[in-house]
Design an enzyme around this catalytic site. Structure first.
Site: not given
Ligand code: PLP
Length: 359
Positions: A171, A195, A101
């Site tokens: 993030d 998540k 990511w």
């Molecule tokens: C799933 C995830 C993303 C991407 O998320 P989307 O909502 O599908 O764009 C980005 N960063 C992390 C850490 C993730 O787990």
């Protein structure tokens, strides 16, 4: 009704009490005579839902008054571009790449300026977090970027990097609200909610007010400007009303459980059950260096891909779903977010123990 233990990395399992509340309110939300999906986002009743959601996440995380909370669509992925587009002053961005990511985020940022990868754990397939105490931070860096919990590789930071005074952007998608967080250590904290909080289609961006600028490239699409969302209470256009409503329910549920301190204790206890098993097992091995193990995403492998596949099939047949690992790590991955009950992890470990004895 037969609900399984769902170890999906995302969209992921939700707290059952929240689903039940939603079910009870589905046809008639609090006497409005309609479902939240059917409501105008400009209505008083929906405004109250947004206001309460914001107030509750502020309380949970202790978000200071000089930070805005924005509800934005486009997933976490849209933030990979919005961050460099909105924070660009010198056009230099420092990225710490610890997994899939952060790598994707760094790749996207290259479209908007010069990206320095100031640390990386790619040499060992992202199985650890590099030492970030004294990194070569660029004097011109507009920010330093991390993915604080790498969902695919199962790593997490023990200490935040020393950014030498530069803005830290994180993030937190797969660890959002899993433990207390000192918001003022960051310029931006963001994450997709699917998540660890709610349904897909919503990102929450917590941003220090001075980083919401008007003097950015005027060609920036209106939706992709933080000031658009900040100046319009996250309702410049129709927001993801449903996701905001469900997240609001989860915030109240977490408050009832005792907030993020309590959640952290629950999560530590839960993850320990699985990690203790992996450490004692001869058949299964965790893939991450111990000190950087995530409390949320737990990848592990057997000695071969064939065995991995057989275990995944056996778990599925026994009511444990979505344990197949991501293809870049292989093996299995148990995502044990806030909503995964302790009993789910204990039952999985019992199953794996028995499987090991018999195979
Ligand atoms: C799933 C995830 C993303 C991407 O998320 P989307 O909502 O599908 O764009 C980005 N960063 C992390 C850490 C993730 O787990």
């Amino acid at each position: 009704m037969a609900r399984v233990y769902n170890f999906s990395a995302g969209p992921a399992t939700m707290p059952l009490p929240v689903l039940e509340e939603i079910q009870a309110e589905l046809l008639d939300y609090k006497g409005s005579g309609m479902c939240v999906m059917e409501m105008s986002h400009r209505s008083k009743v929906f405004q109250q839902i947004v206001d309460e959601a914001e107030a509750d996440i502020r309380e949970l995380m202790g978000i200071p008054d000089n930070y805005k909370v924005l509800f934005i669509q486009g997933g976490a992925t849209l933030q990979f571009s919005m961050i460099p587009m909105n924070l660009c002053k010198n056009g230099v961005f420092d990225y710490i790449v610890t997994g899939a990511w952060s790598k994707k985020a760094a790749t996207e940022a290259k479209k908007f300026g010069k990206v320095n990868v100031i640390a990386s754990s790619e040499d060992r397939n992202y199985s650890y977090i590099p030492d970030c105490s004294d990194l070569p931070i660029d004097d011109d860096a507009d920010y330093v970027y991390i993915c604080e919990n790498e969902t695919i590789h199962g790593t997490t930071y023990r200490d935040l990097p020393n950014t030498k005074g530069k803005i830290l952007v994180a993030d937190q998608s797969s660890m959002f609200l899993s433990k207390p967080c000192n918001v003022s250590d960051y310029g931006i904290i963001y994450g997709g909610v699917q998540k660890n909080i709610g349904p897909a289609g919503l990102s929450i961006v917590i941003i220090r007010e001075d980083l919401i600028r008007e003097d950015i490239d005027p060609k920036t699409p209106v939706y992709m400007r933080y000031d658009t969302h900040a100046n319009n209470g996250s309702m410049y256009n129709t927001p993801n009303c449903w996701a905001i409503y469900v997240c609001g329910k989860v915030f109240k549920y977490l408050k009832k459980l005792g907030g993020l301190e309590a959640m952290n204790e629950i999560n530590k206890k839960k993850a320990k059950v699985l990690y203790d098993f992996l450490d004692s097992s001869k058949m299964f091995n965790g893939t991450v260096d111990k000190e950087f193990r995530s409390l949320m995403n737990v990848p592990f492998v057997t000695e071969s891909a064939e065995k991995d596949a057989a275990v995944v099939a056996a778990t599925k047949a026994a009511g444990f779903d979505n344990l197949k690992g991501h293809k870049s790590v292989g093996g299995l991955r148990a995502s044990i977010y806030n909503a995964m009950p302790q009993e789910g992890v204990e039952a999985l470990v019992e199953f794996l123990k028995k499987y090991e004895e018999e195979n």
